[in-house]
Design a protein around this motif. Structure first.
Motif, PDB file in Angstrom:
ATOM      1  N   UNK A   1       0.814  -1.216   0.000  1.00  0.00           N
ATOM      2  CA  UNK A   1       0.000   0.000   0.000  1.00  0.00           C
ATOM      3  C   UNK A   1       0.850   1.270   0.000  1.00  0.00           C
ATOM      4  N   UNK A   2       2.159   1.156   0.253  1.00  0.00           N
ATOM      5  CA  UNK A   2       3.032   2.330   0.299  1.00  0.00           C
ATOM      6  C   UNK A   2       3.860   2.532  -0.967  1.00  0.00           C
ATOM      7  N   UNK A   3       3.777   1.617  -1.919  1.00  0.00           N
ATOM      8  CA  UNK A   3       4.604   1.718  -3.125  1.00  0.00           C
ATOM      9  C   UNK A   3       4.461   3.058  -3.831  1.00  0.00           C
ATOM     10  N   UNK A   4       3.253   3.574  -3.954  1.00  0.00           N
ATOM     11  CA  UNK A   4       3.027   4.832  -4.673  1.00  0.00           C
ATOM     12  C   UNK A   4       3.641   6.023  -3.933  1.00  0.00           C
ATOM     13  N   UNK A   5       3.623   6.010  -2.612  1.00  0.00           N
ATOM     14  CA  UNK A   5       4.141   7.129  -1.833  1.00  0.00           C
ATOM     15  C   UNK A   5       5.659   7.139  -1.734  1.00  0.00           C
ATOM     16  N   UNK A   6       6.284   5.987  -1.895  1.00  0.00           N
ATOM     17  CA  UNK A   6       7.733   5.898  -1.703  1.00  0.00           C
ATOM     18  C   UNK A   6       8.477   6.693  -2.771  1.00  0.00           C
TER      19      UNK A   6
ATOM     20  N   UNK B   1      11.967  -1.490  -3.506  1.00  0.00           N
ATOM     21  CA  UNK B   1      12.504  -2.855  -3.585  1.00  0.00           C
ATOM     22  C   UNK B   1      13.060  -3.308  -2.235  1.00  0.00           C
ATOM     23  N   UNK B   2      13.775  -2.412  -1.581  1.00  0.00           N
ATOM     24  CA  UNK B   2      14.327  -2.744  -0.263  1.00  0.00           C
ATOM     25  C   UNK B   2      13.209  -3.027   0.733  1.00  0.00           C
ATOM     26  N   UNK B   3      12.171  -2.206   0.683  1.00  0.00           N
ATOM     27  CA  UNK B   3      11.033  -2.403   1.579  1.00  0.00           C
ATOM     28  C   UNK B   3      10.318  -3.720   1.269  1.00  0.00           C
TER      29      UNK B   3
ATOM     30  N   UNK C   1      11.712  -6.373  -0.050  1.00  0.00           N
ATOM     31  CA  UNK C   1      12.609  -7.447   0.414  1.00  0.00           C
ATOM     32  C   UNK C   1      12.478  -7.639   1.921  1.00  0.00           C
ATOM     33  N   UNK C   2      12.421  -6.514   2.648  1.00  0.00           N
ATOM     34  CA  UNK C   2      12.239  -6.588   4.088  1.00  0.00           C
ATOM     35  C   UNK C   2      10.912  -7.262   4.430  1.00  0.00           C
ATOM     36  N   UNK C   3       9.851  -6.863   3.727  1.00  0.00           N
ATOM     37  CA  UNK C   3       8.520  -7.417   3.986  1.00  0.00           C
ATOM     38  C   UNK C   3       8.475  -8.911   3.692  1.00  0.00           C
ATOM     39  N   UNK C   4       9.127  -9.325   2.602  1.00  0.00           N
ATOM     40  CA  UNK C   4       9.164 -10.759   2.278  1.00  0.00           C
ATOM     41  C   UNK C   4       9.901 -11.535   3.357  1.00  0.00           C
ATOM     42  N   UNK C   5      11.026 -10.979   3.821  1.00  0.00           N
ATOM     43  CA  UNK C   5      11.789 -11.650   4.876  1.00  0.00           C
ATOM     44  C   UNK C   5      10.980 -11.700   6.168  1.00  0.00           C
ATOM     45  N   UNK C   6      10.292 -10.598   6.508  1.00  0.00           N
ATOM     46  CA  UNK C   6       9.469 -10.571   7.714  1.00  0.00           C
ATOM     47  C   UNK C   6       8.342 -11.595   7.614  1.00  0.00           C
ATOM     48  N   UNK C   7       7.758 -11.741   6.427  1.00  0.00           N
ATOM     49  CA  UNK C   7       6.672 -12.709   6.252  1.00  0.00           C
ATOM     50  C   UNK C   7       7.175 -14.123   6.548  1.00  0.00           C
ATOM     51  N   UNK C   8       8.372 -14.442   6.054  1.00  0.00           N
ATOM     52  CA  UNK C   8       8.952 -15.765   6.325  1.00  0.00           C
ATOM     53  C   UNK C   8       9.238 -15.930   7.817  1.00  0.00           C
ATOM     54  N   UNK C   9       9.801 -14.902   8.416  1.00  0.00           N
ATOM     55  CA  UNK C   9      10.105 -14.963   9.853  1.00  0.00           C
ATOM     56  C   UNK C   9       8.822 -15.069  10.669  1.00  0.00           C
ATOM     57  N   UNK C  10       7.790 -14.366  10.233  1.00  0.00           N
ATOM     58  CA  UNK C  10       6.507 -14.423  10.935  1.00  0.00           C
ATOM     59  C   UNK C  10       5.934 -15.829  10.868  1.00  0.00           C
TER      60      UNK C  10
END
Length: 104
Positions: A35-40, A47-49, A51-60
């Protein structure tokens, strides 16, 4: 040695249920990054965000698996302690009733 062991099976069960609720909250947490892609504005930051979100999803998911195991283990432990306590109580009652009845 028995005076060194004290287990509250109610607390174990409560903990198991609480951990289960916590797992449910983590499972239903929304991934808000898209939901933040347009504002970034910056593709690199986006892309960094991502990647972080994908990693957090796996960790979650790993965290949820661990929480599920912990909750289930706590509830199974409570059940086992209750069963052991009942077994020992039954054995004690049986041994006490056997002593007075033989008259020997």
């Amino acid at each position: 040695m028995a005076d060194h062991i004290a287990v509250s099976t109610k607390e174990l069960r409560d903990m198991g249920r609480s951990v289960g609720k916590l797992k449910t909250h983590f499972e239903h947490a929304k991934d808000l990054v898209d939901s933040y892609d347009a504002e970034i504005g910056s593709a690199e930051v986006a892309e960094a965000l991502d990647a972080f979100a994908d990693d957090w999803k796996k960790k979650r998911e790993q965290l949820c698996d661990g929480l599920e195991f912990l909750g289930r283990t706590a509830e199974e432990a409570a059940k086992a302690y209750d069963g052991l306590d009942q077994h020992l109580a039954d054995a004690l009652l049986k041994s006490q009733s056997g002593k007075g009845g033989s008259g020997g």
